[in-house]
Scaffold this motif. Structure first.
Motif, PDB file in Angstrom:
ATOM      1  N   GLN A   1       9.561 -14.885  12.421  1.00  0.00           N
ATOM      2  CA  GLN A   1      10.133 -13.628  11.935  1.00  0.00           C
ATOM      3  C   GLN A   1       9.492 -12.428  12.615  1.00  0.00           C
ATOM      4  O   GLN A   1      10.123 -11.384  12.794  1.00  0.00           O
ATOM      5  CB  GLN A   1       9.935 -13.518  10.419  1.00  0.00           C
ATOM      6  CG  GLN A   1      10.661 -14.586   9.626  1.00  0.00           C
ATOM      7  CD  GLN A   1      10.460 -14.409   8.147  1.00  0.00           C
ATOM      8  OE1 GLN A   1      10.563 -13.304   7.630  1.00  0.00           O
ATOM      9  NE2 GLN A   1      10.175 -15.497   7.453  1.00  0.00           N
ATOM     10  N   VAL A   2       8.226 -12.567  12.972  1.00  0.00           N
ATOM     11  CA  VAL A   2       7.495 -11.489  13.624  1.00  0.00           C
ATOM     12  C   VAL A   2       7.500 -11.662  15.135  1.00  0.00           C
ATOM     13  O   VAL A   2       7.629 -10.695  15.891  1.00  0.00           O
ATOM     14  CB  VAL A   2       6.043 -11.442  13.101  1.00  0.00           C
ATOM     15  CG1 VAL A   2       5.226 -10.409  13.864  1.00  0.00           C
ATOM     16  CG2 VAL A   2       6.030 -11.154  11.605  1.00  0.00           C
TER      17      VAL A   2
ATOM     18  N   LEU B   1       8.751  -9.198  18.616  1.00  0.00           N
ATOM     19  CA  LEU B   1       7.640  -8.890  19.518  1.00  0.00           C
ATOM     20  C   LEU B   1       7.927  -9.392  20.930  1.00  0.00           C
ATOM     21  O   LEU B   1       7.655  -8.698  21.916  1.00  0.00           O
ATOM     22  CB  LEU B   1       6.347  -9.516  18.990  1.00  0.00           C
ATOM     23  CG  LEU B   1       5.619  -8.761  17.884  1.00  0.00           C
ATOM     24  CD1 LEU B   1       4.379  -9.538  17.450  1.00  0.00           C
ATOM     25  CD2 LEU B   1       5.221  -7.364  18.336  1.00  0.00           C
TER      26      LEU B   1
ATOM     27  N   PHE C   1      12.888  -2.997  16.718  1.00  0.00           N
ATOM     28  CA  PHE C   1      12.816  -3.551  15.367  1.00  0.00           C
ATOM     29  C   PHE C   1      13.958  -3.022  14.500  1.00  0.00           C
ATOM     30  O   PHE C   1      14.590  -3.773  13.763  1.00  0.00           O
ATOM     31  CB  PHE C   1      11.472  -3.199  14.722  1.00  0.00           C
ATOM     32  CG  PHE C   1      10.345  -4.114  15.126  1.00  0.00           C
ATOM     33  CD1 PHE C   1      10.068  -4.368  16.454  1.00  0.00           C
ATOM     34  CD2 PHE C   1       9.548  -4.698  14.174  1.00  0.00           C
ATOM     35  CE1 PHE C   1       9.028  -5.192  16.827  1.00  0.00           C
ATOM     36  CE2 PHE C   1       8.498  -5.542  14.522  1.00  0.00           C
ATOM     37  CZ  PHE C   1       8.231  -5.797  15.865  1.00  0.00           C
TER      38      PHE C   1
ATOM     39  N   GLN D   1      13.336  -9.973   6.490  1.00  0.00           N
ATOM     40  CA  GLN D   1      12.727 -10.225   7.792  1.00  0.00           C
ATOM     41  C   GLN D   1      12.172  -8.944   8.399  1.00  0.00           C
ATOM     42  O   GLN D   1      11.087  -8.941   8.996  1.00  0.00           O
ATOM     43  CB  GLN D   1      13.750 -10.850   8.735  1.00  0.00           C
ATOM     44  CG  GLN D   1      14.089 -12.289   8.409  1.00  0.00           C
ATOM     45  CD  GLN D   1      14.902 -12.947   9.495  1.00  0.00           C
ATOM     46  OE1 GLN D   1      15.994 -12.495   9.820  1.00  0.00           O
ATOM     47  NE2 GLN D   1      14.398 -14.018  10.056  1.00  0.00           N
TER      48      GLN D   1
ATOM     49  N   PHE E   1       8.839  -8.009   6.830  1.00  0.00           N
ATOM     50  CA  PHE E   1       7.748  -8.772   7.414  1.00  0.00           C
ATOM     51  C   PHE E   1       7.312  -8.151   8.742  1.00  0.00           C
ATOM     52  O   PHE E   1       6.123  -8.020   9.036  1.00  0.00           O
ATOM     53  CB  PHE E   1       8.171 -10.229   7.651  1.00  0.00           C
ATOM     54  CG  PHE E   1       8.115 -11.098   6.439  1.00  0.00           C
ATOM     55  CD1 PHE E   1       6.908 -11.391   5.823  1.00  0.00           C
ATOM     56  CD2 PHE E   1       9.274 -11.633   5.908  1.00  0.00           C
ATOM     57  CE1 PHE E   1       6.855 -12.193   4.694  1.00  0.00           C
ATOM     58  CE2 PHE E   1       9.236 -12.439   4.783  1.00  0.00           C
ATOM     59  CZ  PHE E   1       8.028 -12.729   4.167  1.00  0.00           C
ATOM     60  N   SER E   2       8.298  -7.767   9.542  1.00  0.00           N
ATOM     61  CA  SER E   2       8.010  -7.220  10.865  1.00  0.00           C
ATOM     62  C   SER E   2       7.407  -5.825  10.810  1.00  0.00           C
ATOM     63  O   SER E   2       6.685  -5.422  11.736  1.00  0.00           O
ATOM     64  CB  SER E   2       9.302  -7.173  11.698  1.00  0.00           C
ATOM     65  OG  SER E   2       9.877  -8.447  11.808  1.00  0.00           O
TER      66      SER E   2
ATOM     67  N   VAL F   1       3.702  -5.599  11.303  1.00  0.00           N
ATOM     68  CA  VAL F   1       3.301  -5.715  12.708  1.00  0.00           C
ATOM     69  C   VAL F   1       3.588  -4.420  13.446  1.00  0.00           C
ATOM     70  O   VAL F   1       2.780  -3.952  14.259  1.00  0.00           O
ATOM     71  CB  VAL F   1       4.037  -6.897  13.365  1.00  0.00           C
ATOM     72  CG1 VAL F   1       3.677  -6.999  14.839  1.00  0.00           C
ATOM     73  CG2 VAL F   1       3.714  -8.188  12.650  1.00  0.00           C
TER      74      VAL F   1
END
Length: 265
Positions: free
Chosen positions: A36-37, A41, A73, A117, A120-121, A124
Protein backbone atom coordinates in the motif's frame (compact mmCIF):
# COMPACT_ATOMS: atom_id res chain seq x y z
CA UNK A 1 -34.92 9.79 0.07
CA UNK A 2 -36.05 6.19 0.60
CA UNK A 3 -33.02 4.89 -1.29
CA UNK A 4 -30.74 7.09 0.81
CA UNK A 5 -32.26 5.73 4.02
CA UNK A 6 -31.71 2.17 2.83
CA UNK A 7 -28.15 3.01 1.91
CA UNK A 8 -27.49 4.59 5.32
CA UNK A 9 -28.85 1.46 7.00
CA UNK A 10 -26.15 -0.56 5.18
CA UNK A 11 -23.28 1.66 6.39
CA UNK A 12 -21.85 -1.12 8.58
CA UNK A 13 -21.90 -3.50 5.62
CA UNK A 14 -20.04 -0.92 3.51
CA UNK A 15 -17.33 -0.51 6.16
CA UNK A 16 -16.99 -4.27 6.71
CA UNK A 17 -16.88 -4.99 2.97
CA UNK A 18 -14.19 -2.34 2.40
CA UNK A 19 -12.06 -3.54 5.31
CA UNK A 20 -12.31 -7.19 4.25
CA UNK A 21 -11.41 -6.41 0.64
CA UNK A 22 -8.47 -4.26 1.71
CA UNK A 23 -7.17 -6.99 4.03
CA UNK A 24 -7.44 -9.70 1.38
CA UNK A 25 -5.95 -7.56 -1.38
CA UNK A 26 -2.31 -8.34 -0.50
CA UNK A 27 -2.63 -11.64 1.37
CA UNK A 28 -0.76 -13.60 -1.33
CA UNK A 29 2.14 -11.12 -1.50
CA UNK A 30 5.15 -11.67 0.74
CA UNK A 31 5.31 -8.02 1.76
CA UNK A 32 1.54 -7.90 2.35
CA UNK A 33 0.15 -4.53 3.37
CA UNK A 34 3.51 -2.83 2.75
CA UNK A 35 2.54 -2.66 -0.93
CA UNK A 36 0.00 0.00 0.00
CA UNK A 37 2.93 2.30 0.69
CA UNK A 38 5.54 0.87 -1.66
CA UNK A 39 3.42 1.20 -4.82
CA UNK A 40 3.12 5.03 -4.73
CA UNK A 41 6.74 5.30 -3.55
CA UNK A 42 8.00 3.25 -6.49
CA UNK A 43 5.86 5.33 -8.84
CA UNK A 44 7.36 8.49 -7.32
CA UNK A 45 10.87 7.12 -7.84
CA UNK A 46 10.21 6.31 -11.51
CA UNK A 47 8.61 9.68 -12.22
CA UNK A 48 11.40 11.54 -10.41
CA UNK A 49 13.97 9.76 -12.59
CA UNK A 50 12.12 10.63 -15.79
CA UNK A 51 10.71 14.08 -15.09
CA UNK A 52 13.04 15.38 -12.39
CA UNK A 53 16.43 14.16 -13.63
CA UNK A 54 16.00 13.50 -17.35
CA UNK A 55 13.43 16.09 -18.43
CA UNK A 56 14.31 18.66 -15.70
CA UNK A 57 10.75 19.66 -14.90
CA UNK A 58 12.06 20.29 -11.39
CA UNK A 59 13.64 23.58 -12.50
CA UNK A 60 11.96 26.50 -10.77
CA UNK A 61 10.02 24.23 -8.37
CA UNK A 62 11.24 24.49 -4.75
CA UNK A 63 11.05 21.26 -2.75
CA UNK A 64 10.49 19.25 -5.90
CA UNK A 65 10.51 15.84 -4.21
CA UNK A 66 7.63 16.72 -1.80
CA UNK A 67 5.93 18.51 -4.71
CA UNK A 68 6.15 15.40 -6.90
CA UNK A 69 5.25 12.87 -4.20
CA UNK A 70 2.20 14.86 -3.10
CA UNK A 71 0.94 15.04 -6.67
CA UNK A 72 1.42 11.32 -7.24
CA UNK A 73 -0.19 10.24 -3.95
CA UNK A 74 -3.22 12.51 -4.40
CA UNK A 75 -3.80 11.67 -8.06
CA UNK A 76 -3.36 7.95 -7.36
CA UNK A 77 -6.30 8.21 -4.95
CA UNK A 78 -8.57 9.45 -7.74
CA UNK A 79 -7.07 7.13 -10.34
CA UNK A 80 -7.47 4.00 -8.22
CA UNK A 81 -11.00 4.95 -7.19
CA UNK A 82 -12.10 5.41 -10.80
CA UNK A 83 -10.55 2.09 -11.89
CA UNK A 84 -12.09 0.24 -8.94
CA UNK A 85 -15.44 1.94 -9.44
CA UNK A 86 -15.54 0.87 -13.09
CA UNK A 87 -15.57 -2.77 -11.96
CA UNK A 88 -17.68 -2.26 -8.82
CA UNK A 89 -20.79 -3.85 -10.35
CA UNK A 90 -19.37 -5.96 -13.17
CA UNK A 91 -16.79 -7.51 -10.84
CA UNK A 92 -19.33 -8.43 -8.15
CA UNK A 93 -22.19 -9.90 -10.20
CA UNK A 94 -22.46 -12.92 -7.92
CA UNK A 95 -23.03 -10.69 -4.89
CA UNK A 96 -25.39 -8.40 -6.80
CA UNK A 97 -27.54 -11.30 -8.02
CA UNK A 98 -27.55 -13.18 -4.71
CA UNK A 99 -28.38 -10.41 -2.24
CA UNK A 100 -30.84 -7.52 -2.18
CA UNK A 101 -29.15 -4.29 -1.06
CA UNK A 102 -28.65 -0.77 -2.45
CA UNK A 103 -26.11 -1.26 -5.23
CA UNK A 104 -24.51 2.10 -4.42
CA UNK A 105 -22.91 0.30 -1.47
CA UNK A 106 -20.35 -1.15 -3.87
CA UNK A 107 -18.83 1.99 -5.48
CA UNK A 108 -18.92 3.71 -2.07
CA UNK A 109 -17.10 0.75 -0.51
CA UNK A 110 -14.44 0.79 -3.22
CA UNK A 111 -13.91 4.51 -2.65
CA UNK A 112 -13.50 3.77 1.06
CA UNK A 113 -10.90 1.11 0.23
CA UNK A 114 -8.84 3.61 -1.74
CA UNK A 115 -9.24 6.22 0.99
CA UNK A 116 -7.91 3.77 3.56
CA UNK A 117 -4.94 3.06 1.31
CA UNK A 118 -4.27 6.77 0.94
CA UNK A 119 -4.37 7.27 4.70
CA UNK A 120 -1.71 4.57 5.09
CA UNK A 121 0.39 6.36 2.48
CA UNK A 122 -0.07 9.80 4.04
CA UNK A 123 2.17 8.83 6.93
CA UNK A 124 4.97 8.07 4.48
CA UNK A 125 4.26 11.27 2.56
CA UNK A 126 4.47 13.31 5.77
CA UNK A 127 7.82 11.70 6.57
CA UNK A 128 9.14 12.52 3.07
CA UNK A 129 8.05 16.13 3.40
CA UNK A 130 9.69 16.52 6.82
CA UNK A 131 12.91 14.77 5.75
CA UNK A 132 13.17 17.24 2.84
CA UNK A 133 13.30 20.10 5.34
CA UNK A 134 9.71 21.33 5.06
CA UNK A 135 8.49 22.46 8.51
CA UNK A 136 5.35 21.22 10.24
CA UNK A 137 2.83 24.08 10.36
CA UNK A 138 -0.86 24.61 11.12
CA UNK A 139 -1.46 24.53 7.37
CA UNK A 140 -1.25 20.75 7.59
CA UNK A 141 -4.76 20.81 9.09
CA UNK A 142 -6.04 21.92 5.69
CA UNK A 143 -5.40 18.38 4.49
CA UNK A 144 -8.60 17.29 6.26
CA UNK A 145 -11.14 19.42 4.31
CA UNK A 146 -9.18 18.94 1.08
CA UNK A 147 -9.23 15.17 1.51
CA UNK A 148 -12.93 15.12 2.42
CA UNK A 149 -13.85 17.14 -0.68
CA UNK A 150 -11.75 14.91 -2.90
CA UNK A 151 -13.37 11.81 -1.38
CA UNK A 152 -16.85 13.10 -2.25
CA UNK A 153 -15.67 13.96 -5.76
CA UNK A 154 -14.13 10.49 -6.19
CA UNK A 155 -17.28 8.77 -4.92
CA UNK A 156 -19.36 10.54 -7.54
CA UNK A 157 -16.93 9.53 -10.30
CA UNK A 158 -16.93 5.94 -9.04
CA UNK A 159 -20.73 5.82 -9.24
CA UNK A 160 -20.79 7.22 -12.77
CA UNK A 161 -18.19 4.71 -13.96
CA UNK A 162 -19.83 1.85 -12.05
CA UNK A 163 -23.04 2.31 -14.05
CA UNK A 164 -21.20 2.71 -17.35
CA UNK A 165 -18.90 -0.23 -16.58
CA UNK A 166 -21.88 -2.43 -15.70
CA UNK A 167 -23.23 -1.91 -19.23
CA UNK A 168 -19.98 -2.04 -21.20
CA UNK A 169 -16.97 -4.19 -20.33
CA UNK A 170 -14.89 -2.12 -22.76
CA UNK A 171 -14.96 0.79 -20.30
CA UNK A 172 -12.48 -0.94 -18.00
CA UNK A 173 -10.04 -1.32 -20.91
CA UNK A 174 -10.37 2.30 -21.98
CA UNK A 175 -10.11 4.02 -18.59
CA UNK A 176 -6.32 3.55 -18.05
CA UNK A 177 -5.65 5.59 -21.21
CA UNK A 178 -8.14 8.29 -20.19
CA UNK A 179 -6.63 8.49 -16.70
CA UNK A 180 -3.07 8.66 -18.03
CA UNK A 181 -4.03 11.62 -20.23
CA UNK A 182 -5.77 13.27 -17.28
CA UNK A 183 -2.67 12.76 -15.13
CA UNK A 184 -0.40 14.55 -17.62
CA UNK A 185 -2.83 17.49 -17.73
CA UNK A 186 -3.04 17.78 -13.93
CA UNK A 187 0.40 19.14 -13.03
CA UNK A 188 1.48 16.01 -11.18
CA UNK A 189 5.08 16.24 -12.42
CA UNK A 190 5.48 19.94 -13.08
CA UNK A 191 4.24 23.39 -12.13
CA UNK A 192 1.32 23.91 -14.49
CA UNK A 193 1.36 27.70 -14.01
CA UNK A 194 4.54 27.79 -16.12
CA UNK A 195 2.47 26.59 -19.08
CA UNK A 196 -0.70 28.58 -18.42
CA UNK A 197 1.23 31.88 -18.38
CA UNK A 198 1.71 31.74 -22.15
CA UNK A 199 -1.29 29.60 -23.10
CA UNK A 200 -4.50 31.00 -24.65
CA UNK A 201 -6.95 32.25 -22.04
CA UNK A 202 -9.48 29.47 -22.71
CA UNK A 203 -6.82 26.79 -22.31
CA UNK A 204 -5.49 28.37 -19.12
CA UNK A 205 -8.98 28.56 -17.59
CA UNK A 206 -9.70 24.93 -18.52
CA UNK A 207 -6.42 23.69 -17.04
CA UNK A 208 -6.86 25.67 -13.81
CA UNK A 209 -10.43 24.36 -13.44
CA UNK A 210 -9.24 20.75 -13.67
CA UNK A 211 -10.54 19.11 -10.45
CA UNK A 212 -7.52 16.80 -10.15
CA UNK A 213 -5.20 19.83 -10.27
CA UNK A 214 -7.33 21.64 -7.70
CA UNK A 215 -7.17 18.84 -5.13
CA UNK A 216 -3.46 18.30 -5.76
CA UNK A 217 -2.73 22.02 -5.33
CA UNK A 218 -4.75 22.18 -2.10
CA UNK A 219 -2.79 19.28 -0.65
CA UNK A 220 0.50 20.84 -1.73
CA UNK A 221 -0.56 24.15 -0.17
CA UNK A 222 -1.34 22.33 3.07
CA UNK A 223 1.93 20.38 3.24
CA UNK A 224 4.62 22.49 1.55
CA UNK A 225 5.44 25.95 2.93
CA UNK A 226 6.91 27.17 -0.38
CA UNK A 227 3.54 26.72 -2.13
CA UNK A 228 1.90 30.11 -1.58
CA UNK A 229 -1.77 31.01 -1.82
CA UNK A 230 -0.99 33.32 -4.73
CA UNK A 231 0.21 30.38 -6.85
CA UNK A 232 -3.07 28.49 -6.49
CA UNK A 233 -5.84 28.71 -9.11
CA UNK A 234 -8.30 31.53 -8.48
CA UNK A 235 -11.21 30.67 -6.16
CA UNK A 236 -9.63 27.30 -5.45
CA UNK A 237 -11.69 26.39 -2.36
CA UNK A 238 -15.09 27.27 -3.91
CA UNK A 239 -14.09 25.27 -7.00
CA UNK A 240 -13.04 22.30 -4.86
CA UNK A 241 -16.41 22.42 -3.08
CA UNK A 242 -18.29 22.89 -6.34
CA UNK A 243 -16.62 19.91 -8.04
CA UNK A 244 -17.29 17.73 -4.98
CA UNK A 245 -20.99 18.66 -4.83
CA UNK A 246 -21.47 18.39 -8.59
CA UNK A 247 -19.75 15.02 -8.90
CA UNK A 248 -21.35 13.61 -5.76
CA UNK A 249 -24.90 14.67 -6.64
CA UNK A 250 -24.76 13.83 -10.35
CA UNK A 251 -22.99 10.52 -9.72
CA UNK A 252 -25.47 9.50 -7.02
CA UNK A 253 -28.58 10.26 -9.10
CA UNK A 254 -27.05 8.82 -12.29
CA UNK A 255 -26.22 5.55 -10.52
CA UNK A 256 -29.59 5.32 -8.73
CA UNK A 257 -31.53 5.76 -11.97
CA UNK A 258 -30.29 2.35 -13.17
CA UNK A 259 -30.64 0.57 -9.81
CA UNK A 260 -33.06 -2.06 -11.12
CA UNK A 261 -30.86 -2.92 -14.11
CA UNK A 262 -27.69 -4.03 -12.30
CA UNK A 263 -26.95 -7.74 -12.50
CA UNK A 264 -29.68 -8.51 -15.05
CA UNK A 265 -27.28 -9.27 -17.88
Amino acid sequence: PEYTRRLWARRHFIAAFATARLTSMYTTARLGQLWQVMTPLLNAGVYYLIFGLLLHTSRGVPNFIPFLCTGIFVFTFTQSTVLAGTRAISGNLGLVRALHFPRACLPIAYTLIQLQQLLFSMGVLAAIVLLCGVPLTWHWLLMIPALLLQSVFNTGLAMVLARIGARSADTAQLMPFVLRTWMYASGVFYNISVFTQHAPHVVAVALNANPALIYIDLMRYALIDTVRAGTLPAHVWPMALGWALLSGAVGYVFFWKAEEEYGRG
